[in-house]
Design a protein around this motif. Structure first.
Motif, mmCIF file in Angstrom:
data_model
loop_
_atom_site.group_PDB
_atom_site.id
_atom_site.type_symbol
_atom_site.label_atom_id
_atom_site.label_comp_id
_atom_site.label_asym_id
_atom_site.label_seq_id
_atom_site.Cartn_x
_atom_site.Cartn_y
_atom_site.Cartn_z
ATOM 1 N N THR A 11 19.452 -22.329 -14.588
ATOM 2 C CA THR A 11 18.647 -22.668 -15.771
ATOM 3 C C THR A 11 17.237 -22.130 -15.573
ATOM 4 O O THR A 11 16.602 -22.405 -14.549
ATOM 5 N N ILE A 12 16.775 -21.353 -16.548
ATOM 6 C CA ILE A 12 15.468 -20.683 -16.419
ATOM 7 C C ILE A 12 14.692 -20.835 -17.722
ATOM 8 O O ILE A 12 15.261 -20.707 -18.815
ATOM 9 N N SER A 13 13.396 -21.072 -17.602
ATOM 10 C CA SER A 13 12.552 -21.058 -18.804
ATOM 11 C C SER A 13 11.290 -20.250 -18.513
ATOM 12 O O SER A 13 10.953 -19.998 -17.355
ATOM 13 N N GLU A 18 11.405 -23.815 -24.027
ATOM 14 C CA GLU A 18 12.843 -24.101 -23.989
ATOM 15 C C GLU A 18 13.559 -23.126 -23.053
ATOM 16 O O GLU A 18 13.141 -21.955 -22.937
ATOM 17 N N GLU A 19 14.630 -23.573 -22.423
ATOM 18 C CA GLU A 19 15.355 -22.723 -21.484
ATOM 19 C C GLU A 19 15.903 -21.472 -22.174
ATOM 20 O O GLU A 19 16.452 -21.576 -23.271
ATOM 21 N N LYS A 22 20.703 -21.391 -19.601
ATOM 22 C CA LYS A 22 20.984 -22.793 -19.302
ATOM 23 C C LYS A 22 22.380 -22.937 -18.710
ATOM 24 O O LYS A 22 23.357 -22.480 -19.302
ATOM 25 N N ARG A 60 10.221 -19.984 -14.749
ATOM 26 C CA ARG A 60 10.548 -21.115 -13.876
ATOM 27 C C ARG A 60 12.055 -21.227 -13.745
ATOM 28 O O ARG A 60 12.763 -21.348 -14.745
ATOM 29 N N LEU A 62 14.605 -23.522 -13.066
ATOM 30 C CA LEU A 62 14.577 -24.984 -13.106
ATOM 31 C C LEU A 62 15.676 -25.625 -12.277
ATOM 32 O O LEU A 62 15.480 -26.688 -11.699
#
Ligand SMILES: Nc1ncnc2c1ncn2[C@@H]1O[C@H](COP(=O)(O)OP(=O)(O)OP(=O)(O)O)[C@@H](O)[C@H]1O
Ligand SMILES: [Mg+2]
Length: 238
Positions: A11-13, A18-19, A22, A60, A62
């Protein structure tokens, strides 16, 4: 077959928004070629960069995990990452101009990659570069000394491919490597990828939004969802 890549629940944003990716999962076996398909903006490049820990500073990661061979990519030290990139896994970007140095000859910048990873002498690194150039169809010595601006876009993409392959990685990521090229050049570069797959048995993640170009190139398709429900990413028969 042993796994080359294992991505779990990634999962990255960007910038706390918002991602964009995901709970993404993907496995690639040794020597396997997988196409990653999906519309513009669904996160394909983000994923490709994340695999080699090349995301920009505002990204990020996550949650999730990325395993490349035996390594946990989210835990390796910076020095190890430099060793991995180019030697164990390489990435080819859509626009080769972005990855090539305009003030260094094509051959020298391939030799630079060899120097970073292969013990030896300048002569030895030059030889590696010459062999890599020959492998991508640019064996004539004039290509070694040419600067990127003296080459066509297809030739520049071949240089980027030679650079990615010179240290014989086991895994290659190609992020839309032909979409900036005209149709004829695109067909030639796709043929080169097919030849390399045959000769090297390298594992490949080939990213594209155009499934029409994939015939004969990949073993499997993996789709990233439309308005990015990648949770629903499903393997498709090729
Ligand atoms: N550095 C960045 N900072 C902020 N947002 C970004 C950044 N890079 C990408 N994004 C956003 O993340 C989303 C996914 O972008 P990405 O480039 O991964 O998509 P893509 O699937 O590769 O698209 P394309 O097919 O057009 O290359 C997009 O909404 C994009 O605007
Ligand atoms: Mg992209």
């Amino acid at each position: 077959m042993a796994g080359v890549l294992e991505v779990r629940n990634l999962t990255i944003s960007y910038s706390g928004r918002e991602e964009v990716i995901k709970d993404f999962n993907l496995d690639i076996a040794a020597g396997e070629a997988v196409a990653l398909l999906g519309p513009s903006g669904c996160g394909k490049t983000t994923l490709a960069l994340a695999l080699l820990r090349l995301l920009p500073g505002n990204a990020r990661l996550l949650s999730g995990s990325i395993r490349l061979g035996e390594r946990d990519m989210l835990r390796v030290a910076a020095g190890t990452l430099r060793q991995i990139r180019g030697a164990e896994a390489s990435i080819i970007l859509q626009e080769p101009a972005l990855s090539l140095n305009p003030v260094m000859s094509a051959g020298d910048q391939i030799a630079e990659v060899a120097r970073a990873h292969i013990p030896g002498s300048p002569r030895n690194w030059r030889r590696h570069a010459e062999l890599a150039l020959a492998e991508v169809g640019l064996g004539d010595s004039r290509f070694y000394s040419a600067y990127p601006h003296q080459l066509s876009s297809g030739q520049r993409q071949r240089i980027a491919i030679a650079q990615a392959l010179v240290c014989k990685p086991q895994f290659l990521i190609a992020d839309e490597p032909t979409s900036a090229l005209d149709n004829k050049t695109q067909a030639e570069i796709l043929e080169l990828f097919k030849e390399l797959r045959r000769s090297r048995r390298i594992a490949l993640l080939f990213i594209t939004h155009n499934p029409a170009i994939l015939a004969g190139l990949v073993d499997r398709l993996w789709r990233m969802g439309g308005n990015w429900q990648a949770k629903t990413a499903k393997p498709l028969p090729c």
